[in-house]
Design a protein around this motif. Sequence first.
Motif: not given
Length: 256
Positions: A99, A102, A241, A243, A250
């Motif tokens: 992952h 992130f 997790s 995102y 991002a």
Amino acid sequence: MDTVGELLRHWRHRRGISQLDLAIAADVSARHVSLVETGKSNPSADMVLRLAEQLNVPLRDRNRLLLAAGFAPRYAERPLDHTALAAAHDAVRRVLRAHEPFPALVFDRRWNIVMTNRAVDPFLARVAPELLRPPVNLLRLGLDPRGFAGMVVNLADVRAVFRARVTRQLAAAPDPVLTALYEELLAPGPEPDGGAGRLAGPDVVIPMVLRVDDRELRLFSTITTFGTPMDITLDEVAIESYYPADAESAAYFTRP
């Protein structure tokens, strides 16, 4: 100790299921369910587990049912890094590593953090050292002003999400430690962060908005659990997790 019948009746009432519905789901007669609950019939270990499966009883409490019925516990509880859980531990590490860049972390039923990936480290470096003394609790870390709360722009929304999740968790399986955490950090009342936790806008999910280095990061999360665990630890851990919810967020994580 409560009898196995009393415990089964407790779980059936908690799930809002009638004796007939439970009997149909477990492929037994409603009369047999009634006899077990009233103590007029002694169920086998397999029958206890069959009824517990239909009632979605956590593995920890299935052991209690078995003990109450006079049988040995069926499910072990070992640390995630125990040699017997090596395959599961390796799978979790792979998920966390995959992952990156992130953030992702693993926490137990009481929201104590068990593992994290490297993307979490820069955020932990911003919190007070006393909050990082084991066991590090994700609820306290997220809502304490010395933790992430000082970085969270929409703290009322995040608090509302935490409150809903813990409320569902306690409705599914009571826990005194988690109840105490709820009363300390999440009990309804005047919101210290000045809001009722209602985020306006077109978002499909409520993001967590962090202010970091003079920029705002918008993150949403997913939860991963083990599908058919046979160990109490695996039954109770979850991988969260995070995102990025937009291109700018991002870019923060993927920058060189």
